[in-house]
Motif scaffolding. Structure first.
Motif, PDB file in Angstrom:
ATOM      1  N   GLY A 145       0.674  -1.268   0.019  1.00 28.23           N
ATOM      2  CA  GLY A 145       0.033   0.190   0.066  1.00 28.23           C
ATOM      3  C   GLY A 145       0.920   1.084   0.135  1.00 28.23           C
ATOM      4  N   ALA A 146       2.114   1.337   0.130  1.00 28.95           N
ATOM      5  CA  ALA A 146       3.020   2.365   0.068  1.00 28.95           C
ATOM      6  C   ALA A 146       2.976   2.918  -1.472  1.00 28.95           C
ATOM      7  N   VAL A 147       3.572   3.748  -1.585  1.00 31.01           N
ATOM      8  CA  VAL A 147       3.995   4.559  -2.867  1.00 31.01           C
ATOM      9  C   VAL A 147       5.053   4.122  -3.450  1.00 31.01           C
ATOM     10  N   VAL A 148       5.140   3.594  -4.703  1.00 34.45           N
ATOM     11  CA  VAL A 148       6.213   3.312  -5.446  1.00 34.45           C
ATOM     12  C   VAL A 148       6.610   4.251  -6.593  1.00 34.45           C
ATOM     13  N   SER A 149       7.856   4.617  -6.584  1.00 37.06           N
ATOM     14  CA  SER A 149       8.104   5.703  -7.649  1.00 37.06           C
ATOM     15  C   SER A 149       8.227   4.998  -8.900  1.00 37.06           C
ATOM     16  N   ARG A 150       8.314   5.936 -10.071  1.00 29.93           N
ATOM     17  CA  ARG A 150       8.084   5.329 -11.409  1.00 29.93           C
ATOM     18  C   ARG A 150       9.472   4.431 -11.390  1.00 29.93           C
ATOM     19  N   ASP A 151      10.727   5.293 -10.906  1.00 30.46           N
ATOM     20  CA  ASP A 151      12.193   4.832 -10.971  1.00 30.46           C
ATOM     21  C   ASP A 151      12.125   3.496 -10.482  1.00 30.46           C
ATOM     22  N   GLU A 152      11.746   3.319  -9.465  1.00 33.32           N
ATOM     23  CA  GLU A 152      11.444   1.811  -8.543  1.00 33.32           C
ATOM     24  C   GLU A 152      11.062   0.707  -9.423  1.00 33.32           C
ATOM     25  N   LEU A 153       9.926   1.233 -10.096  1.00 33.29           N
ATOM     26  CA  LEU A 153       9.151   0.112 -10.656  1.00 33.29           C
ATOM     27  C   LEU A 153       9.990  -0.296 -12.135  1.00 33.29           C
ATOM     28  N   LEU A 154      10.565   0.896 -12.691  1.00 32.28           N
ATOM     29  CA  LEU A 154      11.318   0.698 -13.931  1.00 32.28           C
ATOM     30  C   LEU A 154      12.550  -0.360 -13.360  1.00 32.28           C
ATOM     31  N   ARG A 155      13.101   0.075 -12.408  1.00 32.41           N
ATOM     32  CA  ARG A 155      14.266  -0.760 -11.971  1.00 32.41           C
ATOM     33  C   ARG A 155      14.011  -2.047 -11.502  1.00 32.41           C
ATOM     34  N   ASP A 156      12.698  -2.394 -10.803  1.00 33.15           N
ATOM     35  CA  ASP A 156      12.424  -4.008 -10.144  1.00 33.15           C
ATOM     36  C   ASP A 156      11.748  -4.583 -11.533  1.00 33.15           C
ATOM     37  N   CYS A 157      11.164  -4.028 -12.628  1.00 39.91           N
ATOM     38  CA  CYS A 157      10.524  -4.684 -13.754  1.00 39.91           C
ATOM     39  C   CYS A 157      11.486  -4.697 -14.736  1.00 39.91           C
ATOM     40  N   TRP A 158      12.164  -3.695 -15.083  1.00 40.99           N
ATOM     41  CA  TRP A 158      12.656  -3.663 -16.378  1.00 40.99           C
ATOM     42  C   TRP A 158      14.228  -4.002 -16.200  1.00 40.99           C
ATOM     43  N   VAL A 182       0.114   9.113  -8.012  1.00 38.63           N
ATOM     44  CA  VAL A 182       0.667  10.036  -7.037  1.00 38.63           C
ATOM     45  C   VAL A 182       1.412  11.058  -7.925  1.00 38.63           C
ATOM     46  N   PRO A 183       0.774  12.257  -8.194  1.00 37.46           N
ATOM     47  CA  PRO A 183       1.579  13.165  -9.023  1.00 37.46           C
ATOM     48  C   PRO A 183       3.034  13.559  -8.942  1.00 37.46           C
ATOM     49  N   ARG A 184       3.859  13.253  -9.936  1.00 37.38           N
ATOM     50  CA  ARG A 184       5.236  13.510 -10.113  1.00 37.38           C
ATOM     51  C   ARG A 184       5.906  12.558  -9.038  1.00 37.38           C
ATOM     52  N   VAL A 185       5.274  11.366  -8.689  1.00 37.96           N
ATOM     53  CA  VAL A 185       6.174  10.474  -7.532  1.00 37.96           C
ATOM     54  C   VAL A 185       6.006   9.096  -8.361  1.00 37.96           C
ATOM     55  N   GLY A 186       4.716   8.590  -8.448  1.00 40.61           N
ATOM     56  CA  GLY A 186       4.588   7.207  -8.691  1.00 40.61           C
ATOM     57  C   GLY A 186       3.120   6.786  -8.712  1.00 40.61           C
ATOM     58  N   TYR A 187       3.148   5.430  -8.118  1.00 35.47           N
ATOM     59  CA  TYR A 187       1.809   4.683  -7.958  1.00 35.47           C
ATOM     60  C   TYR A 187       1.625   3.992  -6.577  1.00 35.47           C
ATOM     61  N   ARG A 188       0.458   3.930  -6.488  1.00 36.36           N
ATOM     62  CA  ARG A 188      -0.033   3.012  -5.219  1.00 36.36           C
ATOM     63  C   ARG A 188      -1.136   2.212  -5.373  1.00 36.36           C
ATOM     64  N   LEU A 189      -0.807   0.656  -5.053  1.00 35.92           N
ATOM     65  CA  LEU A 189      -2.124  -0.115  -5.170  1.00 35.92           C
ATOM     66  C   LEU A 189      -2.837  -0.033  -3.761  1.00 35.92           C
ATOM     67  N   VAL A 190      -4.110   0.265  -3.814  1.00 36.61           N
ATOM     68  CA  VAL A 190      -5.103   0.251  -2.878  1.00 36.61           C
ATOM     69  C   VAL A 190      -5.975  -0.919  -2.872  1.00 36.61           C
ATOM     70  N   ALA A 191      -6.169  -1.831  -1.956  1.00 35.56           N
ATOM     71  CA  ALA A 191      -6.877  -2.992  -1.861  1.00 35.56           C
ATOM     72  C   ALA A 191      -7.857  -2.944  -0.535  1.00 35.56           C
ATOM     73  N   ALA A 192      -9.052  -3.676  -0.606  1.00 41.39           N
ATOM     74  CA  ALA A 192      -9.976  -3.717   0.564  1.00 41.39           C
ATOM     75  C   ALA A 192      -9.314  -5.006   1.317  1.00 41.39           C
ATOM     76  N   ASP A 193      -8.566  -5.980   0.830  1.00 41.68           N
ATOM     77  CA  ASP A 193      -8.309  -6.855   1.381  1.00 41.68           C
ATOM     78  C   ASP A 193      -7.084  -7.664   0.769  1.00 41.68           C
ATOM     79  N   LEU A 194      -6.026  -6.991   0.631  1.00 43.13           N
ATOM     80  CA  LEU A 194      -4.669  -7.672   0.226  1.00 43.13           C
ATOM     81  C   LEU A 194      -4.174  -8.709   1.199  1.00 43.13           C
ATOM     82  N   VAL A 195      -4.223  -9.809   0.590  1.00 37.35           N
ATOM     83  CA  VAL A 195      -4.061 -11.096   1.679  1.00 37.35           C
ATOM     84  C   VAL A 195      -2.859 -12.000   0.812  1.00 37.35           C
TER      85      VAL A 195
END
Length: 715
Positions: free
Chosen positions: A68-81, A115-128
């Motif tokens: 549920g924390a904000v993940v920056s664009r740079d982190e996502l590009l690093r983790d996934c590409w 999250v403008p100019r930062v990245g993205y956040r996944l929000v779930a009702a029941d992330l399990v």
């Protein structure tokens, strides 16, 4: 000296590249109505299955990992590409695909916020985590073998799960008198090295940790949390571990580790002062270290002699004799993870009764007996005080996987879980401003088949997680234990057939799975709900039948030729002996030997045993009264040991690379049979009776990183 993260200077270090997220090693998890299976790129909702593109699934898994924390664009590009150069358009396309998936569900099980100019956040009702969703119960012991729970003795001799993720906040953690909110989560150290044993400074501004290529030959680094800069603090040929900050932030204590030698407690003065040896452990090879809040004393775990229970000891920061602080019962493995309360009055520690069985205790440093805080009898891997001193945070597998929990330091209420852990959480360290650093481990270990005298080997199980303790029946049916971290399960695979799950078992420890000589049943030892036991499963499957239950550690077993009796190594009555168990008389065992034996195998020449604190394999007389040494190795007892006909084989870890060794059951020349690269120390060893191929557990992937959670006290 002020602990503001600015006083450290040190040699710059060239770090290994970042490890890209590997779908094959990601565990399944639940997002509302969606069951996500990263390794298969599947998202299932009811009867509808979507197959996502690999990058899209990587982005989803990376967002879910961050709780549920904000993940920056740079982190996502690093983790996934990784090192592949792409534009933001590639990431935007993946996010768009995931949002379409979310919109296909009327319940809107999850949303991805920008999250403008930062990245993205996944929000779930029941992330399990999928491993939490499976909660089968272990069979209860039969009435005739009921006894007290292991380790649940007087000092002399998780209940509620709160998991709510809301759009405006994080997960809520409620304990009587305190409420904590998880406000964020970030990566603090994440490269191809093993980064472990985090230690936050008192201000929370600096993080010290140990790092090395394989968990050995470690150096100690310090990272400035505010600007991300990292410097080498202690390096060189030695293996240095378990850093601990002084309260003023001007010194770091650490353990200097050497193979087969007691560790040394060292102190390094910052920013570039000398090292000095403070104390030498009596017999422990490593330990966690904790400072008192006034900086006057240090606390660590040590054994008075080899094989004895570990005690918490203390020593003055200026040196001198050590003082015993805790005195666990002699039959236990002892006390670990010393942590001093913020007011300096109490010591919290983990009392390790047996493998997979431990609980948290608090000792008043002014005297008296320790108070038991948890009554789980599970495995506690990390421990830290809250800054208020009213709560203890700990990592434990009390719900199957290693998650983070909180419990009042009074012990009056049940532990409460803090968020879903999509990675295995181990050692913890707390700091100011609600900072909680943690080890995060990804482990994959599969069974490998190898022929004598040949290199390489073939991976024969490809599932995520860990498979171990394999054995092969007289008809060639492979049996093994699989750990999905929701619990353990026993699987079998007949030649040319897919693997079949035989039973699921909610256990904190399982080992030494063994086929009976007639191939009709399997037996194994396990720790569950604070008790050890010997269990039996029919070859056709079904629930386990308990044969023996006790409040003592059981480590090794072997069938006798009649397929009706087992020989068992168990630490009953404070001494490790070999015992005989007749499966027709559950709960009844008879001693075979005197004390000192930790592993056993039955051979055509009689009983073979390994001693608790002595190297080698020994031949025992039928009544256990006489023993003759057959081999010089292995150095320590192991269940990676098998008898086949007139030969016996075991894995030897004493060299630079593990090797499978062989000798006759009556002794003789010891010879190298095959190399066993990356053999896990918890591996078993099996031989296919038809092909002669050997099966062991190989570590395929192991990564330990450090994460940083931000907590806010709201009540």
């Amino acid at each position: 000296m002020a602990d503001d993260g600015s006083q450290l200077t040190g040699e710059a270090k060239s770090f290994a590249p970042h490890r890209r997220l590997d779908l094959a090693n990601e565990h399944d998890f639940q997002l509302g109505a969606f069951r996500v299976r990263p390794a298969y790129r599947e998202v299932r909702r009811g009867d509808v299955i979507d197959i996502l593109e690999p990058r899209v699934m990587q982005v989803l898994a990376a967002l879910a990992r961050r709780m549920g924390a904000v993940v920056s664009r740079d982190e996502l590009l690093r983790d996934c590409w990784g090192d592949v150069s792409v534009t933001d358009d590639s990431l935007h396309r993946c996010i768009g695909r995931l949002r379409k998936l979310s919109e296909s569900d009327d319940r809107r099980s999850f949303v991805i916020e920008t999250v403008p100019r930062v990245g993205y956040r996944l929000v779930a009702a029941d992330l399990v985590d999928r491993r939490e969703a499976e909660t089968p119960q272990s069979p209860e012991p039969t009435p005739e073998v009921q006894a007290r729970r292991l380790g649940h003795l007087p000092a002399l001799a998780l209940g509620g799960l709160v998991l709510a993720l809301v759009a405006a906040g994080g997960w809520w953690l409620v304990n009587r008198g305190e409420t904590w909110t998880v406000k964020g989560f970030e990566s603090a150290a994440d490269t191809l090295l093993y980064e472990a044993q985090p230690a936050l400074s008192a201000s929370g501004g600096q993080l010290a940790y140990a790092a090395g290529p394989d968990g050995k030959d470690q150096d100690i680094f310090v990272r400035n949390i505010r600007d991300g800069s990292t410097a080498l603090l202690v390096g060189g040929p030695s293996d240095d571990a378990s850093p601990a900050w002084s309260p003023t932030g001007d010194r770091v204590a650490f353990a200097r580790v050497a193979p087969d030698r007691p560790c040394q407690i060292m102190i390094k003065t910052l920013p570039a002062g000398p090292e000095r040896r403070l104390a030498t452990c009596r017999s422990s090879e490593t330990t966690r270290i904790a400072w008192s809040p006034d900086g006057a004393r240090l606390y660590f775990a040590d054994r008075p002699e080899l094989g004895a229970a570990r005690q918490i000891r203390s020593v003055a920061a200026e040196g001198g004799a050590t003082t015993i602080v805790t005195a666990p019962p002699a039959w236990m493995r002892g006390d670990l993870e010393p942590m001093i309360s913020p007011d300096g009055r109490s010591l919290a520690f983990v009392r390790w009764a047996a493998i997979g069985v431990s609980d948290i205790y608090v000792q008043d440093l002014s005297g008296g007996e320790p108070r038991r805080i948890t009554n789980d009898g599970t495995e506690v891997a990390g421990l830290a005080w809250s800054t208020t001193g009213k709560s203890l945070f700990f990592s434990s597998n009390r719900s199957g996987d290693f998650g983070i929990w909180s419990v009042p330091a009074s012990g009056r209420d049940q532990p409460v879980r803090l968020g879903p852990g999509l990675r295995e959480v181990r050692r913890l360290s707390s700091g100011a401003d609600g900072a909680l650093a943690m080890e995060l481990a990804d482990v994959r270990a599969n069974l490998v088949e190898i022929q004598a005298g040949r290199l390489g080997g073939t991976v024969i199980t490809n599932e995520a997680g860990v498979q171990w303790a394999g054995d092969i029946s007289p008809t060639g049916v492979l049996a093994y234990i699989a750990d999905t971290r929701a619990g353990r399960s026993v699987w079998t695979r007949a030649p040319g057939q897919p693997a079949q799950k035989q039973t699921f078992f909610q256990a904190t420890h399982m080992d030494d799975l063994r086929w009976s000589p007639d191939g009709q049943r399997l037996a194994f030892v396990a720790a569950s709900h604070g008790r050890y036991g010997v269990y039996e499963i029919a070859a056709a499957g079904g629930p386990p039948r308990i044969l023996l239950s006790g409040d003592y550690e059981m480590t090794s077993l072997s069938w006798e030729a009649n397929s009706q009796t087992l020989v068992l190594a168990a630490n009953r009555g404070g001494a490790r002996r070999l015992w005989r168990l007749d499966i027709r008389k559950p709960g009844q065992i008879t001693p075979i030997t005197g004390p000192g034996w930790a592993a056993v195998r039955v051979s055509s020449a009689g009983l073979l045993g390994m001693k608790a604190n002595t190297s080698g394999i020994w031949s025992l007389s039928a009544d256990g009264s006489r023993a003759r040494r057959l081999t010089g190795g292995p150095d320590t007892p192991t269940n990676a040991w098998i008898v086949q006909g007139e030969r016996q084989f075991w894995i030897d870890w004493s060299g630079r690379q593990p090797e499978i060794m062989g000798a006759g059951v009556e002794g003789g020349t010891v010879s190298l049979v095959a190399e066993a690269p990356a053999a896990a120390t918890y591996s078993g060893l099996a031989i296919d009776p038809n092909s002669g191929a050997m099966v062991y557990t190989r570590k395929i992937q192991m990564d330990i990183d450090i994460g940083l959670m931000r907590l806010e006290r709201t009540g």
